[in-house]
Design a protein around this motif. Structure first.
Motif, short mmCIF file in Angstrom:
data_model
loop_
_atom_site.label_atom_id
_atom_site.label_comp_id
_atom_site.label_asym_id
_atom_site.label_seq_id
_atom_site.Cartn_x
_atom_site.Cartn_y
_atom_site.Cartn_z
N ILE A 38 23.39 27.50 -10.14
CA ILE A 38 24.32 26.66 -9.40
C ILE A 38 25.49 26.37 -10.32
O ILE A 38 25.31 26.15 -11.52
CB ILE A 38 23.66 25.36 -8.91
N ARG A 39 26.68 26.40 -9.76
CA ARG A 39 27.90 26.08 -10.52
C ARG A 39 28.77 25.19 -9.65
O ARG A 39 29.09 25.55 -8.51
CB ARG A 39 28.70 27.34 -10.88
N MET A 40 29.17 24.07 -10.17
CA MET A 40 30.12 23.20 -9.49
C MET A 40 31.50 23.50 -10.05
O MET A 40 31.71 23.50 -11.26
CB MET A 40 29.75 21.73 -9.70
N VAL A 41 32.46 23.79 -9.18
CA VAL A 41 33.83 24.06 -9.59
C VAL A 41 34.51 22.74 -9.94
O VAL A 41 35.29 22.66 -10.89
CB VAL A 41 34.60 24.78 -8.47
N ASN A 42 34.19 21.71 -9.18
CA ASN A 42 34.67 20.35 -9.43
C ASN A 42 33.65 19.41 -8.80
O ASN A 42 32.55 19.84 -8.45
CB ASN A 42 36.09 20.16 -8.88
N ALA A 43 33.98 18.16 -8.63
CA ALA A 43 33.01 17.20 -8.09
C ALA A 43 32.70 17.44 -6.61
O ALA A 43 31.70 16.95 -6.10
CB ALA A 43 33.53 15.79 -8.28
N THR A 44 33.52 18.21 -5.93
CA THR A 44 33.36 18.44 -4.50
C THR A 44 32.82 19.81 -4.16
O THR A 44 31.92 19.95 -3.34
CB THR A 44 34.72 18.25 -3.79
N TYR A 45 33.37 20.85 -4.78
CA TYR A 45 33.03 22.23 -4.43
C TYR A 45 32.05 22.84 -5.43
O TYR A 45 32.23 22.70 -6.64
CB TYR A 45 34.29 23.10 -4.38
N GLY A 46 31.06 23.56 -4.90
CA GLY A 46 30.09 24.23 -5.74
C GLY A 46 29.44 25.39 -5.01
O GLY A 46 29.52 25.49 -3.78
N TYR A 47 28.82 26.26 -5.78
CA TYR A 47 28.17 27.45 -5.26
C TYR A 47 26.81 27.60 -5.91
O TYR A 47 26.64 27.24 -7.08
CB TYR A 47 29.02 28.70 -5.55
N ALA A 48 25.85 28.16 -5.18
CA ALA A 48 24.53 28.46 -5.72
C ALA A 48 24.14 29.86 -5.25
O ALA A 48 24.52 30.28 -4.15
CB ALA A 48 23.50 27.44 -5.27
N VAL A 49 23.40 30.58 -6.09
CA VAL A 49 23.04 31.96 -5.78
C VAL A 49 21.56 32.20 -6.07
O VAL A 49 20.92 31.43 -6.78
CB VAL A 49 23.88 32.97 -6.59
#
Length: 135
Positions: A38-49
């Motif tokens: 999981i990686r959060m780009v900022n406090a709002t947007y993130g992605y998990a794979v």
């Protein structure tokens, strides 16, 4: 008596710290397939794979997650693409890598993915980190 008051004060303090420390974590009703990163780009947007090309995205700090579609979830040999890592340089621009040297890039926050050619003789790519979208 003083020892009792100190012990009680320490206990009450520890309850407050424990509640504060775990206040942001709670289970959701959503089910996710074998997520590995999981990686959060900022406090709002993130992605998990995870395995078999599974990708999810949040745009509300992790309260909800939406599945994204990887157009070709199979590698050149026909096996399922297992994502091992991801790197996002901004909300719309990111990269995912995995088995058999497979790498994809998105420039529209995961709506579409472009498969990139990587010259590594088909070996697995286990880690990726980008600081720029110039690739």
């Amino acid at each position: 008596m003083i020892k009792r008051k100190l012990a009680l004060a320490a206990f009450v303090f520890s309850l407050g710290v424990a509640n504060y420390a775990f206040a942001g974590w709670y289970p959701t009703n959503q089910s996710y397939q074998n997520l590995t990163k999981i990686r959060m780009v900022n406090a709002t947007y993130g992605y998990a794979v995870g395995g078999e090309g599974y990708i999810v995205k949040t745009s509300d700090g992790g309260d909800t997650w939406q599945p994204l579609s990887l157009q070709s979830a199979r590698t050149a040999s026909g096996s399922y693409f297992s994502i091992s890592d991801l790197s996002f340089v901004s909300v719309p621009t990111g990269y995912i890598v995995g088995n058999e040297g497979t790498m994809f890039k998105t420039i529209d926050a995961g709506r579409t993915w472009l498969q990139l050619t990587v010259n590594n003789s088909g070996g697995n790519i286990t880690s990726v980190y980008f600081t720029s979208s110039d690739i």
